[in-house]
Scaffold this active site. Structure first.
Site, PDB file in Angstrom:
ATOM      1  N   LYS A 279     -59.502  -7.262  -6.197  1.00 19.40           N
ATOM      2  CA  LYS A 279     -58.968  -8.180  -7.204  1.00 19.40           C
ATOM      3  C   LYS A 279     -60.086  -9.073  -7.734  1.00 19.40           C
ATOM      4  CE  LYS A 279     -55.181 -11.496  -7.927  1.00 19.40           C
ATOM      5  NZ  LYS A 279     -54.034 -12.192  -7.294  1.00 19.40           N
TER       6      LYS A 279
ATOM      7  N   SER B   6     -49.563 -11.996  -9.392  1.00 18.59           N
ATOM      8  CA  SER B   6     -50.752 -11.892 -10.228  1.00 18.59           C
ATOM      9  C   SER B   6     -51.631 -10.688  -9.911  1.00 18.59           C
ATOM     10  CB  SER B   6     -51.596 -13.168 -10.085  1.00 18.59           C
ATOM     11  OG  SER B   6     -52.064 -13.326  -8.745  1.00 18.59           O
TER      12      SER B   6
ATOM     13  N   SER C 190     -47.897 -13.008  -4.957  1.00 22.18           N
ATOM     14  CA  SER C 190     -48.745 -12.232  -5.863  1.00 22.18           C
ATOM     15  C   SER C 190     -49.257 -10.914  -5.313  1.00 22.18           C
ATOM     16  CB  SER C 190     -49.942 -13.080  -6.322  1.00 22.18           C
ATOM     17  OG  SER C 190     -49.517 -14.060  -7.229  1.00 22.18           O
TER      18      SER C 190
END
EC number: 6.3.5.7
Length: 485
Positions: free
Chosen positions: A78, A153, A177
């Site tokens: 990420k 997210s 997330s």
């Protein structure tokens, strides 16, 4: 059949037997990315040159006795986890060309395990969002149906695994997330106990809530990855000196005698019928394997959403104050004085959702409202944590839906922040309490989009939630379903 249809242990065996090479795995990843990335948009940056060079280096070591299970495995990271020399943007124009000079601790550990970083994954800007539509560059799409969001997210992290672009990925979870996009994309995502995994090198959103965790196709692979990244770290004072243990030892498929709590609040108002029915069906599976379950109450969970947004936004307003155009990141050209530098840099560099949360947090921390909002939210957070402790005094795990509904369509909620925020209503309490939780696939909605089962455990008891998740996974076939991209 893709190589990534195999588990980590299967691929490890193939490598040791020299049936495949590390280069084969890396090329499989980049070929798949070339085929689907224009549609999925899971990646922000690829590291092809370094990945291929590392693969050749590792090919020379195939068969060595000290090669661990993660040797040569391709991973996506990420884009809020810093990677030395590899662009890290947090999906924000504020950091559009930021090249870190060090690796996050989790990246160091994975490099030590000889994994290969394929690239950096898309996300909601600074991890603020539930749909990946808040990325400062472009929105990731759900591989199951490109008209739907992948969640957020960590939407890029979940979508890349679901699309077969990487074997597994790292995400971060502040209010759901990792688990929410894992549920939306039909993969496995775990938020570890707060302090289980070092946050050193994770660009902070809300420091008391953030936690890095793995996203994978199977529970077993998830356990391998968590095993590799867990442990105390002298660079992170919030990392816990608690023994990690062997997560794989408990993956026996045995849940006989296990006591499951099912909060009535997690199956009540605001939870869709599809999510509710999928959980009840999952409970029947576990009951048939010898587990028992009872309905319980987490009475303060109704305050979790408001509590979370006050606390997380307050922490974000402090953490993001460092992005001022002086030290690193974007700097506005429209500057006549120092105040212009601060004001214009932040106005131009941050997206709307980030600015919304900074404003909310600044308001909650202001002198006239601190006691009424921030302090009160901290008190409610303690009550929520106590609710979990009370339930765990008599039960081994808590089970419910990961999300109230399956994934929604792109653009459906982007203009309605409150409706968007409500997507995390079932995951947020876990972060406030600091306990671990996993999402595993448990069915499909009427729109043929995946549903997730959330299994919540006691502090530092990831082993038990892995045990339950693995038993359910092996008794069903949801984890074998693939997006037909």
């Amino acid at each position: 059949m893709s190589l990534f249809d195999h588990s980590v242990s299967e691929l490890h065996k193939k490598l040791n037997n020299k049936e495949i090479s590390v280069t084969d795995l890396v090329e499989e990843s980049y070929k798949r990315i070339a085929d689907v990335e224009d549609n999925v948009k899971a990646f922000l940056t690829l590291d092809e040159e370094n990945a291929r060079a590392k693969a050749k280096e590792l090919d020379a070591k195939i068969g060595a006795e000290d090669n661990g299970l993660l040797f040569g495995m391709p991973i996506g990271v990420k884009d809020n986890i810093v990677t030395n020399g590899l662009r890290t943007t947090c999906a924000s124009k504020m950091l559009a060309n930021f090249d870190p000079i060090y690796d996050a601790t989790v990246v160091q550990k994975l490099k030590a395990a000889d994994t290969i970083t394929i690239g950096k994954l898309n996300m909601d800007e600074f991890a603020m969002g539930s749909s990946n539509e808040n990325s400062g560059f472009y929105a990731t799409k759900n591989p199951w149906n490109l008209d739907y969001v992948p969640g957020g997210s960590s939407g890029g992290s979940a979508a890349a695994v679901a699309a077969g672009e990487v074997l597994f990925s790292l995400g971060s979870d502040t209010g759901g997330s990792i688990r929410q996009p894992a549920a939306y994309c039909g993969v496995v995502g775990l938020k570890p106990t707060y302090g289980r995994v070092s946050r050193y090198g994770l660009v902070a959103f809300a420091s008391s809530l953030d936690q890095i965790g793995p996203i994978t196709r199977t529970v077993e692979d998830n356990a391998y990855l968590l095993q590799a990244i867990s442990g105390i770290d002298r660079m992170d004072a919030t990392s816990a000196n608690v023994e990690v243990g062997n997560y794989l030892a408990g993956l026996t498929g045995d849940v006989k005698g296990l006591r499951i709590a099912v909060p009535k609040e997690y199956l009540g108002e605001g939870v869709g019928e599809e999510a509710r029915e999928s959980v009840l069906a999952a409970l029947k599976v576990l009951e048939g394997m010898g587990a028992t379950w009872e309905e319980v109450s987490l009475p303060h969970s109704k305050y979790a959403l408001a509590t979370y947004y006050l606390l997380s936004s307050s922490e974000a307003s402090a953490n993001l104050s460092r992005f001022d155009g002086v030290r690193y990141g974007v700097r506005s050209d429209n500057v006549n004085n120092l105040l212009d530098l601060y004001k214009n840099t932040r106005s131009e560099g941050f997206g709307d959702e980030v600015k919304r949360r900074i404003m909310l947090g600044t308001f909650a921390l202001s002198s006239g409202y601190y006691d009424a909002y921030y302090k009160k939210a901290q008190q409610v957070r303690t009550l929520i944590k106590n609710d979990f402790e009370n339930v765990f005094a008599n039960y081994d795990v808590i089970i419910g839906p990961t999300t109230p509904t399956p994934a929604f369509k792109v653009g459906e909620k982007v203009d309605d922040p409150m409706t968007m925020y409500a997507n995390d209503i079932l995951t947020i309490p876990v972060n406030l309490a600091g306990v671990p939780a996993i999402s595993v696939p448990c069915g499909f909605g009427a729109n043929n989009m995946p549903l997730g089962l959330q299994i919540i455990g006691k502090h530092f008891d990831e082993a038990t939630i892995y045990r339950v998740a693995h038993a359910f996974e092996q008794a069903t076939d949801y984890h074998t379903k693939k997006a037909s991209l």
